[in-house]
Design a protein around this motif. Structure first.
Motif, PDB file in Angstrom:
ATOM      1  N   UNK A  64       0.828  -1.204   0.000  1.00 50.80           N
ATOM      2  CA  UNK A  64       0.000   0.000   0.000  1.00 50.80           C
ATOM      3  C   UNK A  64       0.864   1.258   0.000  1.00 50.80           C
ATOM      4  N   UNK A  65       1.887   1.283   0.868  1.00 50.33           N
ATOM      5  CA  UNK A  65       2.629   2.543   0.993  1.00 50.33           C
ATOM      6  C   UNK A  65       3.761   2.657  -0.024  1.00 50.33           C
ATOM      7  N   UNK A  66       4.419   1.555  -0.322  1.00 58.53           N
ATOM      8  CA  UNK A  66       5.550   1.674  -1.247  1.00 58.53           C
ATOM      9  C   UNK A  66       5.117   1.515  -2.691  1.00 58.53           C
ATOM     10  N   UNK A  67       4.214   0.590  -2.937  1.00 58.37           N
ATOM     11  CA  UNK A  67       3.853   0.310  -4.321  1.00 58.37           C
ATOM     12  C   UNK A  67       2.617   1.081  -4.748  1.00 58.37           C
ATOM     13  N   UNK A  70      21.225   7.891  14.917  1.00 56.96           N
ATOM     14  CA  UNK A  70      20.530   7.076  13.908  1.00 56.96           C
ATOM     15  C   UNK A  70      19.078   6.839  14.307  1.00 56.96           C
ATOM     16  N   UNK A  71      18.885   6.478  15.587  1.00 56.21           N
ATOM     17  CA  UNK A  71      17.527   6.191  16.060  1.00 56.21           C
ATOM     18  C   UNK A  71      16.659   7.445  16.004  1.00 56.21           C
ATOM     19  N   UNK A  72      17.265   8.603  16.334  1.00 62.90           N
ATOM     20  CA  UNK A  72      16.486   9.842  16.317  1.00 62.90           C
ATOM     21  C   UNK A  72      16.173  10.285  14.891  1.00 62.90           C
ATOM     22  N   UNK A  73      17.111  10.038  13.991  1.00 64.07           N
ATOM     23  CA  UNK A  73      16.930  10.551  12.628  1.00 64.07           C
ATOM     24  C   UNK A  73      16.072   9.629  11.772  1.00 64.07           C
ATOM     25  N   UNK A  74      16.107   8.341  12.066  1.00 63.98           N
ATOM     26  CA  UNK A  74      15.486   7.343  11.186  1.00 63.98           C
ATOM     27  C   UNK A  74      14.040   7.651  10.792  1.00 63.98           C
ATOM     28  N   UNK A  75      13.140   7.924  11.766  1.00 61.50           N
ATOM     29  CA  UNK A  75      11.717   8.066  11.385  1.00 61.50           C
ATOM     30  C   UNK A  75      11.441   9.245  10.470  1.00 61.50           C
ATOM     31  N   UNK A  76      12.337  10.218  10.434  1.00 63.74           N
ATOM     32  CA  UNK A  76      12.093  11.381   9.571  1.00 63.74           C
ATOM     33  C   UNK A  76      12.350  11.046   8.117  1.00 63.74           C
ATOM     34  N   UNK A  77      13.100   9.970   7.876  1.00 69.09           N
ATOM     35  CA  UNK A  77      13.418   9.614   6.492  1.00 69.09           C
ATOM     36  C   UNK A  77      12.678   8.373   6.021  1.00 69.09           C
ATOM     37  N   UNK A  78      12.224   7.573   6.988  1.00 67.24           N
ATOM     38  CA  UNK A  78      11.654   6.279   6.607  1.00 67.24           C
ATOM     39  C   UNK A  78      10.193   6.430   6.206  1.00 67.24           C
ATOM     40  N   UNK A  79       9.748   5.572   5.296  1.00 68.42           N
ATOM     41  CA  UNK A  79       8.320   5.557   4.987  1.00 68.42           C
ATOM     42  C   UNK A  79       7.628   4.568   5.919  1.00 68.42           C
ATOM     43  N   UNK A  80       6.323   4.395   5.731  1.00 66.20           N
ATOM     44  CA  UNK A  80       5.556   3.620   6.687  1.00 66.20           C
ATOM     45  C   UNK A  80       6.009   2.170   6.759  1.00 66.20           C
ATOM     46  N   UNK A  81       6.428   1.638   5.596  1.00 67.95           N
ATOM     47  CA  UNK A  81       6.877   0.241   5.578  1.00 67.95           C
ATOM     48  C   UNK A  81       8.065   0.042   6.512  1.00 67.95           C
ATOM     49  N   UNK A  82       9.032   0.936   6.414  1.00 61.85           N
ATOM     50  CA  UNK A  82      10.240   0.784   7.239  1.00 61.85           C
ATOM     51  C   UNK A  82       9.965   1.141   8.685  1.00 61.85           C
TER      52      UNK A  82
END
Lengths: 421, 350
Positions: free
Chosen positions: A122-125, B32-44
Motif C-alpha cells: 500500500x505505501x511503497x507500491x 541514527x535512532x532519532x533521525x530514522x523516522x524522519x526519512x523512513x516511509x511507513x513500511x520501514x
C-alpha cells in the motif's frame, strides 16, 4: 584457529553490510518500479477476446496468498486463479487499455507477515485495491484498511466484515460463512424431514480451531435453536492433527445426525476417512473451503455422499473461461477446479469495480472504487455465482448458493440457489 | 580485553561505557535512532516498530534464559498475557494506554512468577516442558476465550491510544516509533544495570552453578521466581505495546512459533547479552523482509523467483540457526566483538 574465527567474523560483517545495502537499495529507487509479480507485459496473441496486450500506466493491485501455511492446500489454487485472471485480462486488452499489475506474495497464514506485506504494497507500491486471504489477518488489518481507504476483498467470508458501518472498505464476494452454515442447516432440516423423520435432527460442528473455524458458529446455533434443534455440539479440530478419531467419537456419543465442517480440505478429508473407519452413519456438510475437488482427491471413496455449500460453482460459463485458460497455459492447480475458479472470480469482481470506475471517468482512488462498487448494481460472474450486489449499507455481495453433493467422485448440484433468509 | 585503563574514582569504574570508542558508537546509534523516522516511509517504520517490540521481548527472555539459565518456551504465552490484559483494560474499562501498558506488564510479571513455580523443582529440559505447558494453557484459555468474554479477536478502542491524554493520531507508525523506542531504551538501561545489582549477580550465579550459588547464600527459589517475573514483565510490556500498536489482537499472533522465534533470536543474537538480544531481534525480523525485497528486486530478471521465495524464506530461517550454531555459537554479539578486536589492533593484530 583464531585467524579462522576472525575471517568468519569479517565475512559475517560483510554479509551484514551487503544485506543492509540491499535493504536500503530496496527502499530508494526500487519503490517506484517495484517488482511486478505478474508482468505488466503480458503475452500477446490470445484467441479469446482477440484484444491486443494492454499498454499504458498499470493499475496496481495487491494480494497476499497462503502457499506454505496452514491453509496452503486451498490457498495455492486460489492464488493461481487470481494470478491467471490478471494475466488473462492483460492479454485481452487490460482494463480500459491499461494493464493490471499484481503485487503478491506468500504470507504463510501469519498475521504479522500479512501486516508487513500489506503495508509494503500500500505505501511503497501504491496499490489501489487489495485481495486478502484469511479471517484472522483480514480482521487484524481492518482498521488499517479503513484508514488507508483500500477496497479489500478476501477469501474470508466472516459475517463480521460485512457491515460497512464498521468495516467500510471490506467487501465480501460470497455468502458469509454464517449464511453458508444456515443454508447448510436449512438443507439438513429438509433432508431430515424427507427421510421420514418427525423429530428434530441433532447437529454438530467440527471446525478449524481458529477465528476462521468459529466465525459462523454463533449465527448457526441461533438458527438451529430457532428451528427447534438442540444446541449443536462444537468440536474444534486441532491444527496439524493426524487423527480425528477422538473428536469424531465425541460427536458420535453426542448422537449427531449432521456434522458441519468448517475447515480446509486436508483436515476435512482426514475427518471423513476417520469417520469411515469408525463406521459412523452421519451426514457431513462441508462449508466453502472443504467443499472442493481437493477433498474428493484426498478422501477418495470416503467422500461419497458428502454435501457441500459451494459459493463459486465450477459449472458456469464464467468458470469455463477460467478453466480453459488454465488448460491452455498448462497451469497445474492440482485438480482443484472450484478453488481455482473462486480465486479467478473473486479477482474479477474487484476488477469489475475498477473497470467501472475508470469507465465513469473517475480518478482511480480507493474512495471512488468503493463508491462505484456500492452503486454499480449487479456484477455478473458468468453463472459462477448469482449476480453480486453491494450497497452502501451491505457489503455482503452474495446471498445465495447451491448445495452440491459428491456423486461418483464429482460435485453435483442437488438444489437451486438457496438464501439464508 | 582492553588494557591500560586506570580508573581514579568509583564513578568511572562503574560507568557502563568507559571507553571513548564505545561512547562514539552509542552517540552514533542515538543519532541514527532519532533521525530514522524522519526519512523512513511507513513500511520501514512498521519494520522498525516490529523490531523494537521484538527487542524488548527478547531482552526479557534473555534475562531468564541467557542470564539465569532457565529455559523457557512459554514466552509467546506471556506476550499474549500482556497483550490481552492491556486489550481487555482498554476495551472493557476504556483505560488509556499509559495506564494499561504498565498494569499489563505488572500483571504479566505476576503470571510469569506463577508459571515459574515449577522451576523450584525442575531444571533443564524438564523446566522447558513445564514452560511449554504454560504456553499451551495460556493460548488455550485465550483461544476458547468465552471464559473471558473475548471473541475471535479483541479490538482496542482508538481513543485509548493516548499518552497522558494526548491522542496519537495521524501517522500512528510514526508516533508509536517514539513510544516503542522510548520503552526499549528504558528496558536496555534497566536490564544493563540489573546485572550490576545483587539480584542480577544472583541470577548469573544460578546459571553458572546452582548448587554453588545456594552454598554462597543465594535463595534459589526466590531468585528463580524473580527472574521469571522480571522476564515476563518485559514480555508483558512488549505484548501490551503490540496490542495498542496493532489495535486488534488475536491469539494467533502468540503461538508456540512465536516462543521458538524468540529463543532463536537470543541464540543467534547472543545468550546473556542485552545488545545480543537486540541484534537477534533485528536479524530475525529483517532476514525475511530483506529476502522478500531481494526477490522483488530480482523478479524482473528472474521471474520464477517469486514461486521459490516462500521456500527460500523458510530455508533461510533454518540455515541461519544452523550456521550460527556451527560457526558462532555465541551469536552476533561475539562476531561484533571479534570485529572490534580485529580493528582495535589493526594493522598489528596477532
Amino acid at each position: 584457529m583464531l585467524k579462522g574465527q576472525r575471517r568468519i567474523a569479517i565475512i559475517g560483517l560483510l554479509m551484514a553490510l551487503a544485506l543492509l545495502l540491499a535493504a536500503c537499495g530496496g527502499q530508494a529507487p526500487a519503490t517506484g518500479g517495484g517488482a511486478p509479480a505478474t508482468g505488466a507485459t503480458a503475452p500477446a496473441g490470445e484467441p479469446a477476446g482477440g484484444g491486443a496486450a494492454a499498454s499504458g500506466e498499470p493499475i496496481k493491485i495487491g494480494a497476499i496468498f497462503d502457499l506454505t501455511g496452514a491453509t496452503g492446500d486451498v490457498g495455492t489454487p486460489y492464488s493461481q486463479g487470481q494470478i491467471a485472471y490478471i494475466e488473462w485480462r492483460n492479454a485481452n486488452g487490460g482494463v480500459n487499455g491499461r494493464p493490471l499489475q499484481l503485487f503478491s506474495q506468500d504470507y504463510a497464514y501469519e498475521v504479522p507477515k500479512a501486516e508487513e506485506l500489506y503495508t509494503q504494497f500500500v505505501t511503497q507500491d501504491g496499490v489501489v485495491a487489495f485481495s486478502g486471504w484469511g479471517t484472522g489477518d483480514t480482521e487484524a488489518l481492518k482498521g488499517k484498511i479503513a484508514e488507508d481507504k483500500i477496497p479489500f476483498i478476501s477469501a474470508s467470508y466472516s459475517a463480521a466484515l460485512a457491515n460497512p458501518a464498521e468495516t467500510p472498505y471490506n467487501f465480501i464476494v460470497a455468502p458469509t460463512y454464517s449464511d453458508q452454515l444456515i443454508i447448510g442447516m436449512k438443507w439438513a432440516l429438509e433432508d431430515w424431514k424427507a427421510k421420514g423423520n418427525s423429530d428434530a435432527p441433532k447437529f454438530a460442528y467440527l471446525v478449524n480451531d481458529s477465528p476462521f473455524g468459529r466465525s459462523p458458529l454463533a449465527d448457526g446455533t441461533a438458527f438451529a435453536q430457532a428451528n427447534g434443534v438442540e444446541t449443536p455440539l462444537e468440536v474444534p479440530s486441532p491444527r496439524g492433527a493426524t487423527d480425528l478419531t477422538p473428536q469424531l467419537t465425541q460427536i458420535k456419543d453426542f448422537g449427531a445426525n449432521y456434522v458441519f465442517l468448517q475447515n480446509v480440505s486436508s483436515p476435512a478429508a482426514l475427518a471423513l476417512k476417520n469417520a469411515k473407519s469408525l463406521g459412523l452413519d452421519i451426514q457431513f456438510v462441508c462449508l466453502n473451503w472443504c467443499a472442493n475437488e481437493l477433498l474428493i482427491k484426498l478422501a477418495g471413496a470416503d467422500a461419497e455422499g458428502v454435501v457441500g455449500t459451494i459459493p463459486f460453482s465450477p459449472a458456469g460459463d464464467g468458470a469455463k473461461v477460467a478453466l480453459d485458460y488454465a488448460k491452455e497455459k498448462g497451469i497445474d492447480y492440482g485438480g482443484a477446479d472450484s478453488t481455482f475458479v473462486q480465486g479467478w472470480t473473486a479477482m474479477s469482481i474487484l476488477v469489475a469495480g475498477i473497470e467501472k470506475t475508470l469507465a465513469d471517468g473517475k480518478e482511480l482512488t480507493g474512495e471512488n472504487i468503493k463508491a462505484t462498487l456500492e452503486t454499480m448494481g449487479a456484477i455478473d460472474t458468468g453463472g459462477v455465482t448469482q449476480p453480486i450486489v453491494f450497497s452502501s449499507t451491505d457489503h455482503a455481495g452474495s446471498k445465495a448458493l447451491r448445495i452440491f453433493r459428491v456423486e461418483n467422485g464429482a460435485w453435483v448440484p442437488i438444489t437451486d440457489f438457496i438464501t439464508a433468509k | 580485553m582492553q588494557s591500560g585503563t586506570f580508573h581514579t574514582n568509583y564513578a568511572s569504574d562503574m560507568a557502563l561505557r568507559p571507553y571513548w570508542p564505545q561512547r562514539i558508537r552509542i552517540v552514533l546509534v542515538i543519532v541514527l535512532v532519532l533521525a530514522f523516522p524522519w526519512f523512513a516511509d511507513r513500511y520501514w517504520l512498521n519494520l522498525a516498530n516490529t523490531i523494537g517490540i521484538a527487542a524488548i521481548a527478547a531482552i526479557g527472555l534473555n534475562i531468564l534464559v541467557g542470564y539465569t539459565g532457565q529455559i523457557s518456551i512459554g514466552h509467546g504465552g506471556f506476550l499474549a498475557v500482556g497483550a490481552f490484559s492491556a486489550g481487555l483494560l482498554a476495551a472493557r474499562l476504556n483505560m488509556p494506554m499509559w495506564i494499561t501498558v504498565p498494569v499489563a506488564s505488572l500483571f504479566t510479571a505476576g503470571v510469569g512468577a506463577i508459571f515459574g513455580l515449577p522451576s523450584a523443582r525442575l531444571k533443564g529440559l524438564y523446566l522447558a516442558i513445564a514452560t511449554l505447558a504454560a504456553q499451551e494453557i495460556i493460548i488455550w484459555v485465550l483461544n476458547h476465550g468465552k471464559l473471558l468474554g473475548i471473541g475471535e479477536s479483541l479490538a482496542l478502542p482508538r481513543e485509548t491510544t493516548n499518552i497522558f491524554g494526548i491522542p496519537m493520531i495521524g501517522n500512528t507508525d510514526f508516533s508509536f516509533y517514539w513510544v516503542i523506542m522510548g520503552s526499549l531504551v528504558l528496558t536496555v538501561i534497566f536490564v544493563s544495570n540489573l546485572f550490576r545489582t545483587r539480584a542480577g549477580r544472583a541470577f548469573v550465579a544460578i546459571r553458572d552453578q546452582d548448587i554453588a550459588a545456594q552454598v554462597i547464600g543465594v535463595d534459589l527459589f526466590t531468585y528463580k521466581l524473580l527472574a521469571f517475573a522480571t522476564s515476563s514483565f518485559f514480555a508483558g510490556l512488549a505484548g501490551a505495546l503490540t496490542a495498542h500498536y496493532r489495535g486488534i489482537i488475536s491469539w494467533e499472533r502468540f503461538t508456540i512459533d512465536t516462543s521458538i522465534l524468540y529463543l532463536a533470536m537470543i541464540i543467534i543474537g547472543g545468550l546473556g547479552s542485552v545488545s545480543g538480544a537486540i541484534y537477534g531481534a533485528i536479524f530475525m525480523t529483517l532476514l525475511p523482509a530483506i529476502l522478500s525485497n531481494l526477490a522483488r528486486a530480482l523478479s524482473g530478471t528472474v521471474p520464477q523467483i517469486n514461486s521459490y521465495l516462500p521456500f527460500m524464506q523458510q530455508g533461510a530461517f533454518g540455515l541461519a540457526i544452523i550456521l550460527f550454531l556451527i560457526f558462532e555459537p555465541e551469536g552476533i554479539v561475539k562476531m561484533w566483538r571479534n570485529v572490534k578486536d580485529y580493528f582495535r589492533l589493526w594493522p598489528f593484530s596477532y
